[in-house]
Design a protein around this motif. Structure first.
Motif, PDB file in Angstrom:
ATOM      1  N   GLY A 182       0.823  -1.206   0.000  1.00 27.16           N
ATOM      2  CA  GLY A 182       0.000   0.000   0.000  1.00 27.16           C
ATOM      3  C   GLY A 182       0.854   1.251   0.000  1.00 27.16           C
ATOM      4  O   GLY A 182       1.734   1.433  -0.843  1.00 27.16           O
ATOM      5  N   SER A 183       0.625   2.115   0.983  1.00 28.55           N
ATOM      6  CA  SER A 183       1.382   3.369   1.079  1.00 28.55           C
ATOM      7  C   SER A 183       2.607   3.249   1.968  1.00 28.55           C
ATOM      8  O   SER A 183       3.264   4.246   2.265  1.00 28.55           O
ATOM      9  N   SER A 184       2.935   2.041   2.405  1.00 34.64           N
ATOM     10  CA  SER A 184       4.093   1.811   3.273  1.00 34.64           C
ATOM     11  C   SER A 184       5.204   1.107   2.501  1.00 34.64           C
ATOM     12  O   SER A 184       4.952   0.119   1.802  1.00 34.64           O
ATOM     13  N   LEU A 185       6.417   1.609   2.653  1.00 37.17           N
ATOM     14  CA  LEU A 185       7.584   1.010   2.006  1.00 37.17           C
ATOM     15  C   LEU A 185       8.629   0.698   3.054  1.00 37.17           C
ATOM     16  O   LEU A 185       9.081   1.603   3.776  1.00 37.17           O
ATOM     17  N   CYS A 186       8.998  -0.569   3.170  1.00 36.88           N
ATOM     18  CA  CYS A 186      10.126  -0.966   4.014  1.00 36.88           C
ATOM     19  C   CYS A 186      11.354  -1.017   3.121  1.00 36.88           C
ATOM     20  O   CYS A 186      11.357  -1.730   2.112  1.00 36.88           O
ATOM     21  N   ILE A 187      12.381  -0.253   3.468  1.00 36.22           N
ATOM     22  CA  ILE A 187      13.538  -0.115   2.596  1.00 36.22           C
ATOM     23  C   ILE A 187      14.826  -0.248   3.410  1.00 36.22           C
ATOM     24  O   ILE A 187      14.932   0.302   4.515  1.00 36.22           O
TER      25      ILE A 187
END
Length: 345
Positions: A182-187
């Motif tokens: 969704g609108s969350s990015l784990c980077i």
């Protein structure tokens, strides 16, 4: 008797139909599967498509090559992502994302490759969309959103019949690996796992890749795995073992903790199991509900199959060849009864 979650089965006996002298240095680098088809990317830039052929008299089911082609510049293919909901495939090679059609792997002529790419992440919610019915008009299909990480920024795109650039977010520390839900990015950057809100552009660190105080500069390969339930699995080296944590988009730990005696070489998740290849080739399968070790597959023998290097999850599943259709089918005589003819008045 406890039945193990998985078994190893060979899908293709020989991918390269070439003389041994021409195979020096050529390796399979990545792969994906969907339904009855496999897509293979190689170190020489070759892109292959295989399809499962049904069993016939004297033959069992097997995958047969349908097409083979090369990406531009014949550079190594790093990754293949299938988007069945819009009949597209993303092929990552030579720091570029190339666009192909599914299932035929024709180049999408109207969309130019995206260049200067370090890594990219497709929204996991969009990856799980099934292929549309054949009667569905192309312009009715929902586009697929993805992020592209470059040297100092993150670019957001939407892909449908066309590629639409949405916006750019500054990323001072860049990134080496990312996963989007969704609108969350784990980077992951060189030192930390971070969580980035794609709507507000707020980013914050959540966990170091390496927690070993005696070897703080030891490079550690990051892993970010979506669970399919709106949280991420990340893996950190502690110095004595590797620890797997499940994190929400806000960075809070949930579920529990997994441990491996060695830092994994590859990880894959299919609820309720996490499968990891260790550096010695051992495969360990954990149950994430109980955090217990559910299965251990020993490393291949010296004269066994090729080394185990990478695990890949097929989001929508694929078909495994079976010889049981031919071995379990047998002719059975059936007596037919003929109904007496009826006279019409």
């Amino acid at each position: 008797m406890t039945v193990p979650p998985y078994q190893i089965q060979e899908l293709i006996t020989s991918v390269f139909k070439l003389p041994e002298s021409l195979l020096q240095g050529i390796q399979i680098r990545c792969g994906q599967a969907l339904g009855s088809e496999l897509y293979i990317g190689c170190s020489n830039g070759e892109l292959m498509r295989f399809a499962l052929q049904g069993a016939s008299t004297g033959k069992v089911e097997s995958y047969t090559i349908l097409s083979r082609q090369s990406v531009p510049n014949d550079k190594q293919i790093e990754d293949i992502v299938l988007l069945p909901s819009i009949s597209r495939a993303l092929v990552f090679s030579d720091s570029q994302i190339h666009f192909y059609t599914l299932p035929s792997l024709d180049v999408v002529q109207l969309i130019k490759p995206i260049r200067h790419v370090i890594t990219f992440a497709v929204d996991q919610h969009h990856l799980k969309r099934p292929a549309p019915p054949a009667s569905e008009p192309p312009h009715h299909l929902k586009p697929v959103d993805f992020c592209v990480i470059k040297r100092n920024s993150l670019a957001m795109y939407s892909l449908g019949q066309r590629l639409i650039y949405q916006k750019e977010i500054p990323l001072p520390n860049s990134g080496t690996l990312a996963c989007r839900i969704g609108s969350s990015l784990c980077i992951a950057d060189k030192n930390f796992y971070n969580m980035l809100n794609l709507e507000t552009a707020e980013i914050f660190p959540i966990l170091p890749l390496n927690q070993d105080g005696d070897a703080p500069n030891l490079p550690v390969e990051p892993f970010i795995v979506p669970t399919g339930e709106d949280d991420f699995l990340v893996v950190s080296w502690t110095g004595s073992n590797s620890m797997g944590l499940f994190l929400t988009p806000s960075g809070d730990p949930i579920r529990g903790t997994l441990t491996w005696s060695q830092h994994p070489a590859s990880i894959c998740l299919e609820l309720p199991h996490v499968t990891a290849i260790l550096p010695d080739g051992t495969v360990e399968v954990h149950n994430i509900d109980s955090q217990s070790l559910a299965q251990v597959i020993p490393p291949p023998s010296d004269n066994g199959p090729v080394d185990r290097t990478r695990l890949v999850s097929s989001v929508l599943g694929y078909i495994v060849p079976s010889n049981q259709h031919s071995t379990k089918l047998r002719k059975v005589p059936v007596n037919l009864e003929r109904s007496p003819a009826t006279k019409s008045e």
